[in-house]
Structures are given as C-alpha cells and as structure tokens.
Design a protein around this motif. Structure first.
Motif, PDB file in Angstrom:
ATOM      1  N   PRO A 151      37.097 -18.150 -37.942  1.00 14.74           N
ATOM      2  CA  PRO A 151      37.985 -18.454 -36.469  1.00 14.74           C
ATOM      3  C   PRO A 151      39.034 -18.985 -36.724  1.00 14.74           C
ATOM      4  O   PRO A 151      40.032 -18.748 -35.744  1.00 14.74           O
ATOM      5  N   HIS A 152      39.559 -19.958 -37.657  1.00 15.43           N
ATOM      6  CA  HIS A 152      40.807 -20.544 -37.843  1.00 15.43           C
ATOM      7  C   HIS A 152      41.744 -19.678 -38.370  1.00 15.43           C
ATOM      8  O   HIS A 152      43.071 -19.757 -38.176  1.00 15.43           O
ATOM      9  N   GLN A 153      41.327 -18.568 -38.735  1.00 15.66           N
ATOM     10  CA  GLN A 153      42.332 -17.507 -39.338  1.00 15.66           C
ATOM     11  C   GLN A 153      43.082 -16.832 -38.080  1.00 15.66           C
ATOM     12  O   GLN A 153      43.788 -15.890 -38.271  1.00 15.66           O
ATOM     13  N   LEU A 154      42.490 -16.738 -36.839  1.00 13.46           N
ATOM     14  CA  LEU A 154      42.890 -15.998 -35.967  1.00 13.46           C
ATOM     15  C   LEU A 154      44.159 -16.573 -35.088  1.00 13.46           C
ATOM     16  O   LEU A 154      44.287 -17.569 -35.074  1.00 13.46           O
ATOM     17  N   ALA A 155      44.793 -15.565 -34.272  1.00 16.53           N
ATOM     18  CA  ALA A 155      45.754 -15.977 -33.620  1.00 16.53           C
ATOM     19  C   ALA A 155      45.406 -15.563 -32.119  1.00 16.53           C
ATOM     20  O   ALA A 155      44.825 -14.345 -32.003  1.00 16.53           O
ATOM     21  N   ILE A 156      45.672 -16.418 -31.266  1.00 14.90           N
ATOM     22  CA  ILE A 156      45.096 -15.903 -29.838  1.00 14.90           C
ATOM     23  C   ILE A 156      46.199 -15.528 -28.749  1.00 14.90           C
ATOM     24  O   ILE A 156      47.055 -16.720 -28.674  1.00 14.90           O
ATOM     25  N   ASP A 157      46.114 -14.486 -28.354  1.00 12.54           N
ATOM     26  CA  ASP A 157      47.280 -14.127 -27.485  1.00 12.54           C
ATOM     27  C   ASP A 157      47.223 -14.888 -25.772  1.00 12.54           C
ATOM     28  O   ASP A 157      46.269 -14.428 -25.305  1.00 12.54           O
ATOM     29  N   ARG A 158      47.932 -15.712 -25.810  1.00 12.92           N
ATOM     30  CA  ARG A 158      47.767 -16.489 -24.298  1.00 12.92           C
ATOM     31  C   ARG A 158      46.248 -16.714 -23.978  1.00 12.92           C
ATOM     32  O   ARG A 158      46.013 -16.072 -22.953  1.00 12.92           O
ATOM     33  N   PRO A 159      45.636 -17.573 -24.449  1.00 16.07           N
ATOM     34  CA  PRO A 159      44.179 -17.987 -24.254  1.00 16.07           C
ATOM     35  C   PRO A 159      43.992 -18.456 -23.053  1.00 16.07           C
ATOM     36  O   PRO A 159      44.696 -19.246 -22.363  1.00 16.07           O
ATOM     37  N   SER A 160      43.014 -18.043 -21.956  1.00 12.89           N
ATOM     38  CA  SER A 160      42.530 -18.606 -20.771  1.00 12.89           C
ATOM     39  C   SER A 160      41.938 -20.000 -20.922  1.00 12.89           C
ATOM     40  O   SER A 160      41.506 -20.344 -22.142  1.00 12.89           O
ATOM     41  N   GLN A 161      41.971 -20.908 -19.975  1.00  7.99           N
ATOM     42  CA  GLN A 161      41.142 -22.145 -20.289  1.00  7.99           C
ATOM     43  C   GLN A 161      39.559 -21.979 -20.747  1.00  7.99           C
ATOM     44  O   GLN A 161      39.160 -22.595 -21.482  1.00  7.99           O
ATOM     45  N   LYS A 162      38.945 -20.777 -19.830  1.00 11.16           N
ATOM     46  CA  LYS A 162      37.786 -20.361 -20.313  1.00 11.16           C
ATOM     47  C   LYS A 162      37.619 -20.129 -21.903  1.00 11.16           C
ATOM     48  O   LYS A 162      36.817 -20.640 -22.607  1.00 11.16           O
ATOM     49  N   LEU A 163      38.598 -19.283 -22.386  1.00 13.95           N
ATOM     50  CA  LEU A 163      38.595 -18.908 -23.659  1.00 13.95           C
ATOM     51  C   LEU A 163      38.795 -20.191 -24.722  1.00 13.95           C
ATOM     52  O   LEU A 163      38.075 -20.475 -25.768  1.00 13.95           O
ATOM     53  N   LEU A 164      39.532 -21.144 -24.192  1.00 13.12           N
ATOM     54  CA  LEU A 164      39.815 -22.383 -25.060  1.00 13.12           C
ATOM     55  C   LEU A 164      38.658 -23.270 -25.171  1.00 13.12           C
ATOM     56  O   LEU A 164      38.280 -23.750 -26.012  1.00 13.12           O
ATOM     57  N   LYS A 165      37.853 -23.338 -23.960  1.00 12.02           N
ATOM     58  CA  LYS A 165      36.725 -24.090 -23.868  1.00 12.02           C
ATOM     59  C   LYS A 165      35.501 -23.364 -24.983  1.00 12.02           C
ATOM     60  O   LYS A 165      34.926 -24.030 -25.789  1.00 12.02           O
ATOM     61  N   PHE A 166      35.675 -22.028 -24.796  1.00 13.46           N
ATOM     62  CA  PHE A 166      34.607 -21.258 -25.513  1.00 13.46           C
ATOM     63  C   PHE A 166      34.798 -21.514 -27.135  1.00 13.46           C
ATOM     64  O   PHE A 166      34.127 -21.764 -28.069  1.00 13.46           O
ATOM     65  N   LEU A 167      36.177 -21.421 -27.513  1.00 14.33           N
ATOM     66  CA  LEU A 167      36.602 -21.562 -28.968  1.00 14.33           C
ATOM     67  C   LEU A 167      36.143 -23.034 -29.371  1.00 14.33           C
ATOM     68  O   LEU A 167      35.794 -23.378 -30.466  1.00 14.33           O
ATOM     69  N   ASN A 168      36.257 -24.010 -28.459  1.00 12.97           N
ATOM     70  CA  ASN A 168      36.050 -25.493 -28.745  1.00 12.97           C
ATOM     71  C   ASN A 168      34.596 -25.576 -28.900  1.00 12.97           C
ATOM     72  O   ASN A 168      34.081 -26.190 -29.804  1.00 12.97           O
ATOM     73  N   LYS A 169      33.838 -25.008 -27.926  1.00 14.39           N
ATOM     74  CA  LYS A 169      32.401 -25.099 -28.086  1.00 14.39           C
ATOM     75  C   LYS A 169      31.773 -24.625 -29.300  1.00 14.39           C
ATOM     76  O   LYS A 169      30.971 -24.977 -29.867  1.00 14.39           O
ATOM     77  N   HIS A 170      31.849 -23.438 -29.555  1.00 16.44           N
ATOM     78  CA  HIS A 170      31.095 -22.605 -30.266  1.00 16.44           C
ATOM     79  C   HIS A 170      31.932 -22.660 -31.742  1.00 16.44           C
ATOM     80  O   HIS A 170      31.294 -22.444 -32.967  1.00 16.44           O
ATOM     81  N   TYR A 171      33.084 -23.062 -31.892  1.00 14.40           N
ATOM     82  CA  TYR A 171      34.081 -22.866 -33.251  1.00 14.40           C
ATOM     83  C   TYR A 171      34.615 -24.241 -33.560  1.00 14.40           C
ATOM     84  O   TYR A 171      35.359 -24.305 -34.589  1.00 14.40           O
ATOM     85  N   ASN A 172      34.315 -25.283 -32.611  1.00 10.46           N
ATOM     86  CA  ASN A 172      35.129 -26.518 -32.993  1.00 10.46           C
ATOM     87  C   ASN A 172      36.653 -26.518 -33.026  1.00 10.46           C
ATOM     88  O   ASN A 172      37.142 -27.229 -33.755  1.00 10.46           O
TER      89      ASN A 172
END
Ligand SMILES: CC(=O)SCCNC(=O)CCNC(=O)[C@H](O)C(C)(C)COP(=O)(O)OP(=O)(O)OC[C@H]1O[C@@H](n2cnc3c(N)ncnc32)[C@H](O)[C@@H]1OP(=O)(O)O
Length: 323
Positions: A151-172
């Motif tokens: 997960p840390h290797q990824l770049a995210i193209d303009r993430p939504s709030q939901k996606l930011l929360k998702f990444l935080n929850k599942h992948y810290n």
C-alpha cells in the motif's frame, strides 16, 4: 448493479482483470458462447456504466473511466461481481478499481523532486447499496497481491475522503508527503521505491481472471537518477486533469475562426485522449501560428502608417523590433 445480460456467465471468476484489449475471459465449460464481439460489447457496457456511477459518486463532471479510455491507455481494471442471485438472476457487478503506472514528479520529505513511476490508484468504486461491507477491501487486497505492491508504494490520484478513510482504516496510511500535483503519497513511499512494478500489469497485456499468487516478489529495477530542479516539469499529469474547466486564453487568441455554416456534428464531449468534456461554452482556440500568419498578411491600418511616417527617430530596425 445489474445488466440485461448474464454478467455471471460473462465473468466466471469473482474478480475479473481486464486490460486495454478488453478481452472476454474464457467461459465456464458447458455455457453457450455468444459471438466474441457481443461479449466485448457487454464488457464495454459494464465499464461505461461503472465509470458513470463512479463519477456520480465522486461528483465528477464526467467519467474518468470508460471503455474507450481503457482501450487507449495501459490501465488495468479489476471488476468485482456478485453471483449470490444465482441461479435465478444474471449476477450483478459490485464495483471496480482501476490502476496504472504513471511517470510522476513527486516531492520527498526534503521537498526534493523525484522522478518515479509508481502504480497509481486511478478510480475506485463500490456500488452504494453495498458500501462499507468489506467489498472495497476485498478488491483492493486482490489488486495489491496481483500487482505485487504494498500500500505505501501506491500513488493515489486525487483521493476522495471515503478513500482516505478506507486507506487509513485498512492499511494504516495516514501521514501524507505533501505534493504540488493531484497525487497523494504516504509516508514510506520512498522507502519502497526500489521495489519495481510487477510483471502482471507491465508485461501481461491480456485479460486475466487468474488465481492470486500469494508471493509478492519482484526483480529489482534501478530508478532513474534524480533530475536537476530546472529539468522538472511543474506537474505530473493526472487522469482527472481533463475534468478541470479550461481557462480561456487572452484576446485575440480566444477568437473563433468564422464559419459559414455550423459543423454537421459537434466535437465529441469527451474522448479517450482526455480532452475536457467541460469545454462546451468555450470558443475553439485559433492556432497561434495561424493567427500570426493572418496578422502578417494584414495591410497596415492608415493611422498606423501616419504614425510611422511622423516618427523621424524610428529607424526601420527599431520599427521592426517594435512591430
Ligand atoms: C483515486 C480514487 O478513486 S478516489 C475515489 C474513491 N471512490 C469513491 O469515493 C466512490 C464512493 N465510495 C466508494 O465507492 C467506497 O466507499 C470505497 C471504494 C471508497 C470503499 O469501498 P467499501 O466497500 O465501502 O469499503 P470497505 O467496506 O472495504 O471499508 C469500509 C471503510 O471504508 C471507509 N468508508 C467507506 N465508506 C465511507 C463513508 N461513507 N464515509 C466514511 N468512510 C467510509 C471507512 O474507513 C470504512 O470503515 P468503517 O465503516 O469502519 O468506517
């Protein structure tokens, strides 16, 4: 998300992976096989509908995922289906995630520019009726394993709030490294940059619905050397770039060429090349060279001639420069 055709037969596996060829996966033995073109048309319909639903969910003015954009880019889409309605129903699509490698210029924590080519999360959508049921995680996890990235290797193209929360929850993933472009990267991104892209996306350019390989190993690839600041382009192109409202250039570059009759067909609102579907109200731009040519051909205005004649000090060379 349901379709008038048999989604369950079209995608035999729970998760189907498609690349730019949009090849229909091999069907289960015993199922009737419609013509290949029909199957591909069904796949294109699914991708178009998913793209529209995702754009709506993110309040985007136009889809960033469509069959035509898929065909003209080296992106990969992972589609998650639901076959729980079987045998009565035709199956349904739960959602998708689209990824692709992109050359980006990203800032590290010392604000130095780095040229990298990470796997980017470009679009991600789970149907509203089943969000927060773990489907997003299932799809994301499958993609990580298939692409052999962390997960840390990824770049995210303009993430939504939901996606930011998702990444935080599942992948810290929480602490971001500030960027000047639309991509978001997280702490740990640079520590992992020497892990190269897996061959799954780069080398295998076929539709795949294969089993997940649980061993995330990939050969090392050297990153290009750091560039001098002057060589760095100011931004890295995002897939969402074309959604921005175009800024009208100053007069006279904004003048539309005169047309005797309106065009038979309006220009396409959105193309696979990524021009903005938001440009409707803007007049087409006059190419700069064409404008300069027409200015050169223009005879000088009589007043200008008078002024030039009344300027005794102005040498022809000076006048040329001024002009
Ligand atoms: C680069 C891009 O693609 S940006 C665009 C991302 N897509 C969107 O924003 C479209 C709308 N949202 C979605 O499609 C989905 O919510 C996704 C894809 C972001 C996540 O898929 P889901 O199946 O909902 O995720 P999953 O069930 O595995 O995980 C749930 C977690 O995601 C986050 N999340 C999902 N929905 C929400 C929400 N409405 N509000 C806040 N957090 C949410 C939360 O962390 C949630 O955990 P919680 O329920 O304990 O709070």
């Amino acid at each position: 998300m349901e379709f008038p055709f048999d989604v369950d037969a079209l995608f035999p596996e729970r998760i189907t992976v498609l690349d730019q060829h949009l090849r229909p996966p091999a069907r289960r033995p015993g199922t009737t096989t419609p013509a290949r073109v029909d199957l591909q048309q069904q796949i294109m319909t699914i991708i178009d509908e998913l793209g529209k639903a995702s754009a709506k969910a993110q309040n985007l003015s136009a889809p960033i995922t469509s069959a035509s954009r898929m065909q003209s880019n080296r992106h990969v889409v992972y589609i998650l289906k639901d076959s729980s309605g079987r045998p009565a129903g035709k199956g349904a699509i739960i959602g998708f995630i689209k990824v692709g490698y992109k050359k980006l210029f990203v800032l590290d924590d010392r604000e130095a520019h780095n040229e990298v080519e990470p796997l980017c999360i470009l679009d991600f959508y789970i149907h509203e009726s089943v969000q927060r049921h773990g489907h997003g995680r299932e799809l994301f996890q499958y993609m990580l394993q298939k692409e052999r990235v962390e997960p840390h290797q990824l770049a995210i193209d303009r993430p939504s709030q939901k996606l930011l929360k998702f990444l935080n929850k599942h992948y810290n993933l929480e602490t971001t490294v500030p960027q000047v472009n639309n991509f978001v990267i997280f702490e740990g991104f640079f520590a992992h940059q020497h892990r190269p892209p897996a061959p799954s996306l780069r080398a295998t350019r076929h539709s795949r619905a294969a089993a997940v390989d649980p061993t995330p190993t990939a050969p090392a690839r050297k990153l290009p050397p750091k560039r001098a600041e002057g060589d760095i382009k100011p931004y890295s192109s995002s897939d969402r770039e074309f959604l921005k409202v175009a800024v009208e250039p100053p007069w006279p570059l904004n003048r539309a060429p005169r047309r005797a009759t309106p065009p038979a067909h309006p220009p396409p609102r959105s193309s696979s090349l990524g021009n903005s579907p938001e440009r409707g109200p803007l007049r087409p731009f006059v190419p700069e060279q064409e404008l300069l040519r027409s200015l050169r051909l223009c005879p000088p205005h009589p007043t200008a001639r008078l002024l030039l004649a009344a300027d005794p000090g102005g040498s022809p060379a000076q006048r040329r420069r001024t002009r």
